[in-house]
Scaffold this motif. Structure first.
Motif, PDB file in Angstrom:
ATOM      1  N   THR A 202       0.815  -1.414   0.191  1.00 11.47           N
ATOM      2  CA  THR A 202      -0.184  -0.036  -0.184  1.00 11.47           C
ATOM      3  C   THR A 202       0.911   1.215  -0.134  1.00 11.47           C
ATOM      4  OG1 THR A 202      -0.270  -0.148   2.547  1.00 11.47           O
ATOM      5  CG2 THR A 202      -1.848  -1.145   1.176  1.00 11.47           C
TER       6      THR A 202
ATOM      7  N   TYR B  61       9.302  -6.169  -1.614  1.00 10.72           N
ATOM      8  CA  TYR B  61       8.451  -5.038  -2.173  1.00 10.72           C
ATOM      9  C   TYR B  61       9.004  -4.634  -3.323  1.00 10.72           C
ATOM     10  CZ  TYR B  61      11.975  -1.607  -0.252  1.00 10.72           C
ATOM     11  OH  TYR B  61      13.225  -0.877  -0.314  1.00 10.72           O
TER      12      TYR B  61
ATOM     13  N   LYS C 193       2.025  -3.723  -5.110  1.00 14.74           N
ATOM     14  CA  LYS C 193       1.041  -2.464  -4.878  1.00 14.74           C
ATOM     15  C   LYS C 193       0.189  -2.093  -6.162  1.00 14.74           C
ATOM     16  CE  LYS C 193      -0.081   1.995  -4.758  1.00 14.74           C
ATOM     17  NZ  LYS C 193       0.073   3.059  -5.814  1.00 14.74           N
TER      18      LYS C 193
END
Length: 282
Positions: free
Chosen positions: A22, A214, A274
């Motif tokens: 996020t 990530y 994301k």
């Protein structure tokens, strides 16, 4: 299906191997739509951070799902992070309590130290203090051992089921491991097919530390972030446009993004892509 695969943490808890990242999702309507979509599709691993400034919006959605009976708290795996201004023994507890309040939760499944560096704290802000020249002011020393002891206290108090690190290198992780009573359960770093960090991943696996990736598709939107900071765009790696990735995607009737994510899952890493676009989340 990656959503059904999980990594086992040292505590014995299962972490879903596919999560929703996020970062940069700060518009409340956008994040609420994205999170509702993700939960409807079966996502159960949600990653946020105090520094993302979206914990409140995420908390509202989680509250709705849990209070309506659509999900139980134990169905979810929620990660948040200690900001750089909290990387000080006196501030760890303050910031995790604030995150729990924002998320409307009694505990998080994973609490990470976001970066291995402490920055000067300005009351009421999760962002580093800057001097008159606009330069970030760092703490004179970051005591990794003392901070980790405070992280361990959050597990003892029931505020975090697991604790871990983010953006740490092997030397920094080793410093924590030498004195840890509760070993780091997880390391979160930038990781994708163009940045595989094999030595770091191998080190983590040998020490029982799960790895979360990530930017698992190499963050094609990073230039938007740079422009917002007033910096010049840079040439970015185009992983999703790589001919080899495209060839594999065509062979398996999948999208390049699905191939990039599957690569990470197959090497035992949990990607947290994301997106706030429902179709991409799906």
């Amino acid at each position: 299906m990656a959503a059904k695969i999980s990594l086992t943490l040292p505590s014995g808890q299962k972490m879903p191997a596919l999560g929703l990242g996020t970062w940069e999702a700060t518009n409340d309507n956008e994040i609420e739509t994205a999170l509702n979509t993700a939960l409807q599709l079966g996502y159960r691993h949600i990653d946020t951070a105090a520094a993302y400034e979206n914990e409140n919006a995420i908390g509202r959605v989680l509250k709705q799902w849990i209070s309506s009976g659509k999900l139980k708290r134990e169905d979810l795996f929620i990660t948040t992070k200690l900001p750089t201004v909290g990387v000080h023994p006196d501030r760890v507890e303050i910031f995790i309590k604030k995150s729990l309040q924002n998320l409307q939760l009694n505990y998080v499944d994973l609490y990470l130290i976001h970066f291995p560096v402490g920055c000067k704290f300005k009351e009421g802000s999760v962002h580093p203090y800057a001097n008159e020249n606009g330069e970030t002011v760092f703490e004179p020393q970051t005591d990794h051992v003392a901070i980790w002891k405070k992280m361990e206290e959050q597990v003892d108090a029931g505020r975090a089921k697991n604790i871990g690190l983010s953006n740490y290198n092997i030397t920094q992780i080793s410093t924590v491991l030498k004195s840890a009573r509760i070993k780091p359960a997880n390391l979160q770093v930038e990781l994708h097919a163009y940045l595989q960090q094999r030595e770091l991943v191998d080190f983590c696996k040998k020490n029982g530390i799960a790895v979360v990736a990530y930017c698992p598709v190499a963050n094609p939107g990073y230039n938007k972030f740079l422009v917002r900071l007033g910096q010049q765009p840079i040439q970015l790696p185009n992983l999703l446009g790589d001919p080899e990735v495209a060839k594999i995607a065509q062979k398996h009737s999948k999208s390049p993004a699905q191939i990039a994510l599957r690569f990470l899952v197959q090497i035992g890493v949990a990607p947290i892509p994301k997106s706030v676009t429902p179709k991409r989340i799906e």
